[in-house]
Scaffold this active site. Structure first.
Site, PDB file in Angstrom:
ATOM      1  N   GLN A   1       0.795  -1.327   0.014  1.00 26.91           N
ATOM      2  CA  GLN A   1       0.073   0.167   0.099  1.00 26.91           C
ATOM      3  C   GLN A   1       0.833   1.410  -0.014  1.00 26.91           C
ATOM      4  O   GLN A   1       0.319   2.469  -0.002  1.00 26.91           O
ATOM      5  CB  GLN A   1      -0.991   0.112   1.190  1.00 26.91           C
ATOM      6  N   GLY A   2       2.212   1.115   0.065  1.00 29.47           N
ATOM      7  CA  GLY A   2       3.078   2.170   0.035  1.00 29.47           C
ATOM      8  C   GLY A   2       3.418   2.868   1.379  1.00 29.47           C
ATOM      9  O   GLY A   2       3.686   3.859   1.504  1.00 29.47           O
TER      10      GLY A   2
ATOM     11  N   ALA B   1      -6.150  -2.807  11.646  1.00 34.49           N
ATOM     12  CA  ALA B   1      -7.019  -2.013  11.793  1.00 34.49           C
ATOM     13  C   ALA B   1      -6.653  -0.621  11.394  1.00 34.49           C
ATOM     14  O   ALA B   1      -6.666   0.690  11.912  1.00 34.49           O
ATOM     15  CB  ALA B   1      -7.117  -1.524  13.299  1.00 34.49           C
ATOM     16  N   SER B   2      -5.904  -0.652   9.979  1.00 31.14           N
ATOM     17  CA  SER B   2      -5.833   0.572   9.380  1.00 31.14           C
ATOM     18  C   SER B   2      -4.980   1.846  10.181  1.00 31.14           C
ATOM     19  O   SER B   2      -5.142   2.873  10.273  1.00 31.14           O
ATOM     20  CB  SER B   2      -6.789   1.488   8.946  1.00 31.14           C
ATOM     21  N   ARG B   3      -4.034   1.158  10.823  1.00 29.33           N
ATOM     22  CA  ARG B   3      -3.112   2.097  11.863  1.00 29.33           C
ATOM     23  C   ARG B   3      -1.628   2.323  11.153  1.00 29.33           C
ATOM     24  O   ARG B   3      -1.136   3.307  12.062  1.00 29.33           O
ATOM     25  CB  ARG B   3      -3.087   1.083  13.187  1.00 29.33           C
TER      26      ARG B   3
ATOM     27  N   GLY C   1      -6.421   2.688   4.454  1.00 33.94           N
ATOM     28  CA  GLY C   1      -5.916   1.231   4.127  1.00 33.94           C
ATOM     29  C   GLY C   1      -7.078   0.322   3.804  1.00 33.94           C
ATOM     30  O   GLY C   1      -7.324  -0.120   2.674  1.00 33.94           O
ATOM     31  N   GLU C   2      -8.023   0.188   4.989  1.00 28.78           N
ATOM     32  CA  GLU C   2      -9.065  -0.853   4.509  1.00 28.78           C
ATOM     33  C   GLU C   2     -10.162  -0.201   4.023  1.00 28.78           C
ATOM     34  O   GLU C   2     -11.055  -0.865   3.316  1.00 28.78           O
ATOM     35  CB  GLU C   2      -9.613  -1.404   6.156  1.00 28.78           C
TER      36      GLU C   2
END
Lengths: 784, 288, 163
Positions: free
Chosen positions: A502-503, A541-543, A741-742
């Site tokens: 995702q970079g 959790a897109s953290r 992210g998610e």
């Protein structure tokens, strides 16, 4: 607007060259001297059975075989591939009922693909040939493919720790009456002017990351267990392997290889325990374990499917006075993330609208499917499919515009987020809705498609979502980062955050450059090495940007502080008088007085003693910033999605025309990466809504364990995609960033489902919405 | 379970057709014949086993694609689906086959897979197979004993079973030249663009003025093999085809199909849309 | 035969290697020749991660190709497109357009793009999407891959204009 040097710029990502040439090394690409191959023998013909006899004698004598291993040959503790047990205090884990019900090899097959034994051989081919010679006798057991079947009192118990095969329900000690929520739902529902209610089905979706699971494990001569893996949680795997094999963490190394996609598939452990158990049996020899795609399918985790009942009560003015819901999911054969998804599914519900009262029950029952674990969105896709369709139904009853209703009733700044008591620090959902609606031509198209005739019908739908930026305060949030300045004033940033494609590492490098005041190319990220990286809970959790980015920022600020403190000493002034441009620190107002960062760093490292004076020639010590960062906030992102579809009413076929996804991202650190993530999320979300589900026959054997028959949307299926990044910097996130992210997967689900509703006037309550279901619904409806 | 490694086999690589036929006369049913390999190797990675695999790759002169107005189209055993897709003659004269080729699998598969291989797979879902059945024609089978031609109508005996004897190689497919008023079409229903067909259909119509003189209609996934729809064909012949006539096919077709029920779709759905797909295919052929 | 010696020209270099009858081209490239830039994603020809070019411009699936049948043929892999550290225009286009995420499908996508452009130097959106079928990407939603192919067409045109 703050002027940043690198943040907000879509510079080429740091790993693109090695990826575009194919030279990036994924675990399967590694080869080591003396390497052996491990093959896991799995039960393929049964989804539920007991192993009566396991005969490895013929296999052991096959050419090239080094060792065969059955369940009794393994010396390791039982385990849980999930990681929630590491994220909550032990008493809470006990209360939640987290258990370790997995073993390396099993005698009780709980799903097709369960591991029976292992073969270690000199070549992959020799291992394969020997695997064919393993003799197993099974006693078939009744197969349970729904919670309703496995909860029956006479059902075979999956584990003695979970009576009635209920793997999890919200614990009463923490959630009164086993429900999450607030207010008196029964009273509010009774007083409601009208209610909408239905029981939906949400599908068992597979992550389908392109890199199949692959590992190398080695129990080396120093007595250290090493594992090369593309896990998205290297530090969790580190401690889990240590515990499993009774080794101190100092004797376990996890080396993270380039990750060929994750989406939750690598959240926790998958094949690491098996690869390591095999390596422990042949000390000194690296053992490589390569999953086939089919194996990836039947023996790694997926999304939680199940029945999702929801009832929403409204007052005449449209106020959602009560929401009541039960998500009963089909866990599969093992507990894994049992407590996680059953909880969060409800928290996304609670966090979305200004419900007058809310009650959510989440429970999950063992079934004979491949286990369910983490998959992008973690319960949010399920809730979006259900909640957004019911809201749409209500809007249609109320005769209100669905965009206007959402603008009026969504939660925003100051309202409780998914965790009661933790409020939203920022929310740009109104702007998302406005810009998204304008981009798709909402008003015109809603009117245009209102009275259609003919075979082809079009519809536009909307959906909104909230997600999270890390798991604070529910779960442990912690990332450590070291920012070490080299003597030439470049920097090494060491942390265990994962880049799953995702970079993330590029964005973290941008954050480091910005926080240090160095150039982007002065920074190097050292990650993926459990020996040198400190703790990080892992990518979930897109953290990663919100928490990991804040850790990087904090460590870099620490280093910069020391750099400035030394500059102040050299220039005999206070820190406040200093500014840095192009890595030269100037004393303000006296531009002839300056010192370069390079000189400060070099003098700290090459700190000689002057022969004449016997004095040190500068301020000694290599500068190293550090942060053991534990966040105190959570800034969830929001999004609004608009979809347009066309349906052939004679065949039920659906064509995706356009998707507009407007995301409240706070601040995009690397906009192209954020867009790419959201676009990829859209592909997965529309897949959830339309085509993706793992199917089983009545015996629990998987019918579509390949890309041939598990269909994802391909390049020609994808609609015109418009991604709108709504930038409204968050007050708490690093440089204003929230997660991305998610999130991309979530809102397209409801938007597509609602577009179907708009086109046909019919709602399809079972995902995926296939042509078969559409045609049947049209028939049932007596046409459209 | 599928394997990352192919099973053990003896590879036969004949240099010419004669050698290939000799090898087949010796090993017969123990040989899996491989042209493009896109079916055989996938099956072998699952559970298909064969002591011998014979690759036709080394045999010259089998990848021809010849068109002549008098004799029609000749398609060699190694002629790929991609060659069909790239052929102007096929596009012009055998529209159904060309349409099937453009939709068939993926570009990489089309670069390796052969049309004859698709016929030999004898799957009820084969796209090129469906088009070939509608277009008519013959498969030329050769063994050490000589050549014979089998009409495509007689080629598929059952699911995964063809008229080819184990000692024969299918060396050529011959399609008859189209007449002046001949049009053809291929259509299919899939879950996503790139997919195996849930249902496919092909039509070849010879139209004289407005009147349909002959009709060949084929449909896949409605029985163990791709099949003709003789009752529907009979409805069309001798008539001017209009919407009303087409609509009558919805009922007629029901009596001549027994759709399969599988992971790609249900028998019920296939039955429900068979008439729709057929009508649309016929309309498309009329427009050709 | 159970084994044979074959000579392949891979990325312009002639290589002779002993292969087993049941070895695929993918295995020979990865295991015998150490060219791991070609990936195993599914092994059954669906995902396209193993795509290589046959005779310079024809994308084929190395996982469904027997190595023994490739004797004497020319194969190009993603690593072979770049010369002396200089990316091929198609690769540069994927960098420019952010068409790369996890990277696992990327070598196959790059191979496929060379194939598409060899046949259709100036492809439409629809032609690009149709051409990309058979190469699965789970990260990007294909949007930035489609723009990468478009960009590649421009860069290739610039290059031939310059030559």
């Amino acid at each position: 607007m703050t002027a940043y040097s690198t943040i907000g710029k879509s510079i080429p990502k740091i790993d693109v060259k090695e990826k575009v040439t194919g030279r990036a090394l994924y675990a399967a690409d590694l080869k080591m001297p003396g390497m052996l191959y491990g093959k896991i023998v799995r039960c393929l013909d049964h989804a539920h059975a007991r192993v009566l006899k396991l005969d490895l004698s013929v296999a052991a004598k096959m050419p090239g075989v080094v060792k065969v291993l059955g369940p009794d040959d393994i010396k390791a503790h039982s385990y849980n591939t999930g990681v929630l047990d590491l994220m909550v205090p032990e008493p809470v884990g006990k209360m939640l009922g987290d258990i370790e019900d997995q073993t390396v090899f099993t005698k009780h097959v709980k799903h097709q693909g369960d591991a029976i034994c292992g073969i270690i051989a000199h070549s992959e081919e020799a291992a394969e040939r020997a695997a064919e010679k393993v003799i197993v006798e099974y006693e078939p057991l009744p197969v349970y493919l729904t919670a309703e079947e496995s909860m029956q009192p006479d059902a075979v118990q999956f584990t003695s720790l979970k009576p009635g095969n209920r793997a999890f329900q919200l614990p009463g000690e923490m959630f009164p009456n086993n429900a999450y929520g607030w207010g008196n739902v029964d009273e509010a529902m009774a007083a409601a002017d009208f209610v909408v209610e239905d029981t939906f089905y949400v599908p068992k979706q597979k992550q389908c990351q392109m890199e199949p699971h692959a590992y190398i494990a080695l129990f080396d001569d120093g007595g250290r267990l090493q594992c090369w893996t593309s896990t998205q949680m290297p530090k969790c795997v580190h401690i889990k392997l240590a515990r499993m094999f009774d080794l101190p963490m100092s004797r376990v190394t996890v080396t993270q290889t380039v990750i060929g996609g994750g989406f939750g598939a690598r959240l926790g452990m998958i094949g690491e325990p098996l690869a390591c158990a095999m390596a422990m049996a042949v000390p000194g020899r690296p053992v490589k374990v390569l999953y086939t795609r089919e194996e990836d399918w039947i023996a790694s985790e997926s999304r939680h499917p199940g029945k999702y009942w929801m009832k929403i009560g409204f007052s005449k003015d449209g106020a959602p006075v009560a929401v009541d819901a039960l998500f009963r999911s089909y866990k599969g054969g093992y507990y894994t993330q049992g407590s996680g998804v059953a909880f969060t599914t409800g928290s996304w519900l609670g966090g979305m609208y200004k419900w007058g009262s809310c009650r959510y029950h989440g429970e999950t029952y063992y079934t004979n499917h491949a286990p369910c674990g983490a998959y992008r969105g973690y319960g949010n896709p399920q809730t979006n499919f259900v909640m957004e369709q019911l809201v749409e139904r209500a809007c249609s009853k109320l005769g209100v515009d669905p965009v206007e209703w959402r603008k009026k009733w969504h939660k925003g700044v100051g309202d409780d987020g998914w965790c009661p008591g933790v409020t939203y620090p920022s929310c740009a959902l109104d702007e998302c809705l406005d810009r998204g609606a304008a981009a798709i031509g909402w008003t015109e198209k809603r009117a245009k498609y209102a009275n259609q005739t003919g075979v082809k019908r079009r519809g536009v739908g909307v959906s909104v979502m909230n997600h999270t930026s890390g798991a604070f305060p529910m779960l442990l949030e912690h990332t450590t980062c070291t920012a070490r300045l080299n003597e030439d004033a470049t920097a090494e940033i060491m942390l265990a955050c994962s880049d799953m494609g995702q970079g993330a590492h590029t964005a973290l490098q941008q954050i480091a450059a910005e926080a240090l005041g160095f150039r982007f190319e002065d920074i190097h990220i050292k990650a993926g090495d459990s020996d040198s990286n400190g703790f990080d809970i892992g990518a979930h959790a897109s953290r990663t940007i919100y928490v990991g980015g804040a850790a990087v920022k904090s460590a870099c600020e620490d280093a910069r502080k020391e750099l400035f403190a030394r500059a102040a000493q050299y220039l005999e002034c206070t820190v406040e008088q200093l500014t840095m441009r192009d890595k030269i620190i100037y004393l303000e107002g006296a531009s002839n007085r300056s010192i370069s960062a390079q000189e400060i760093c070099a003098r700290g490292v090459y700190n000689f003693v002057d022969a004449a004076s016997g004095q040190r020639t500068g301020i000694p010590g290599q500068i190293q910033g550090y942060s053991s960062f534990l966040p105190t906030s959570n800034s969830p992102p929001f999004a609004a999605c608009f979809a347009e579809v066309e349906i052939d009413t004679e065949t039920g076929e659906l064509t995706l025309i356009e998707l507009v996804n407007a995301h409240d991202v706070g601040k995009a650190i690397h906009p192209a990466s954020v867009e790419g993530n959201l676009e990829g999320g859209a592909q997965q979300g529309m897949g959830f809504a339309l085509t993706e589900e793992i199917y089983y026959d009545k015996n629990g054997l998987c019918l579509n364990n390949s890309f041939t028959d598990y269909k994802m949307l391909g390049p020609s299926d994808m609609p015109k995609l418009t991604t709108i990044l709504v930038e409204n910097p968050d007050p708490l996130g690093p440089f204003g960033a929230k997660s991305a992210g998610e999130a991309g997967i979530v809102a397209p689900i409801g938007a597509v489902a609602n577009a179907v509703f708009h086109a046909l006037g019919i709602q399809i309550i079972e995902a995926p919405i296939t042509a078969e279901k559409i045609l049947e619904a049209i028939k049932k409806n007596g046409g459209v | 379970m599928s394997s990352r490694v192919l099973p053990d086999f003896e590879l036969l690589m004949p240099k010419d057709l004669g050698e290939g036929l000799q090898l087949l006369s010796r090993h017969g049913s123990d040989v899996a014949i491989m042209a493009g390999g896109t079916d055989v190797l996938v099956m072998m990675k699952a559970n298909y086993r064969s002591p011998y695999v014979m690759s036709l790759a080394g045999i010259g002169g089998l990848d021809h694609l010849d068109w002549a107005p008098e004799t029609g189209l000749r398609v060699g055993a190694l002629t790929t689906v991609d060659q069909i897709e790239q052929s102007g003659a096929v596009k012009q004269h055998y529209r159904a086959l060309w349409q099937a080729a453009t939709l068939f699998a993926t570009p990489q598969i089309r670069n390796s897979a052969t049309v004859i291989g698709n016929l030999l797979r004898a799957s009820p879902a084969g796209d090129c197979s469906c088009a070939v059945l509608a277009l008519g024609g013959t498969v030329v089978l050769e063994s050490v004993d000589g050549r014979r031609e089998v009409a495509i109508d007689d080629f598929w005996l059952d699911y995964n079973l063809t008229a080819r004897r184990p000692d024969e190689i299918a060396v050529e497919l011959r399609l008859p030249p189209p007449g002046k008023g001949t049009g053809s079409a291929f259509r299919r229903l899939t879950r996503t663009h790139e997919d195996l067909a849930k249902l496919n259909a092909s039509a070849r119509l010879d139209v004289d003025g407005k009147i349909c003189r002959t009709a060949r209609l084929a449909m896949g996934c409605v029985g163990p093999t791709t099949q003709r729809l003789p009752k529907c064909e009979a409805i069309l012949v001798g008539k001017a085809i209009d919407e009303a006539l087409l609509k009558t096919l919805d009922d007629v077709i029901q009596s001549e199909i027994a759709p399969i029920d599988d992971k790609r779709s249900t028998a019920e759905y296939r039955r429900a849309v068979a008439g729709v797909l057929l009508r649309r295919t016929i309309s498309q052929a009329l427009a050709d | 035969m159970k084994k044979c010696e074959i000579t392949l020209t891979v990325n312009g270099e002639q290589l002779t290697t002993m292969v087993a009858a049941n070895q695929t081209l993918l295995e020979v490239l990865r295991e015998n020749l150490g060219m791991t830039e070609t990936k195993y994603g599914c092994g059954t020809g669906e995902c396209g991660a193993c795509t290589v070019l046959l005779d310079g411009t024809k994308p084929i699936l190395s996982c469904l190709t027997l190595a023994a049948a490739m004797d004497g043929r020319h194969i190009t892999t993603a690593a072979g497109l770049a010369r002396d550290g200089q990316l091929h225009p198609v690769q540069q286009a994927f960098v420019d357009e952010s068409g790369i995420q996890c990277g696992f499908c990327t070598p196959g996508m790059v191979m496929k793009t060379v194939g598409i452009l060899a046949r259709t130097p100036n492809p439409s959106d629809e032609e690009i999407r149709h051409g990309l079928e058979g190469n699965i990407c789970r990260c990007t939603g294909y949007a930035k891959i489609v723009s990468s192919v478009k960009r590649a067409a421009e860069l290739m045109a610039d290059q031939s204009a310059a030559e």
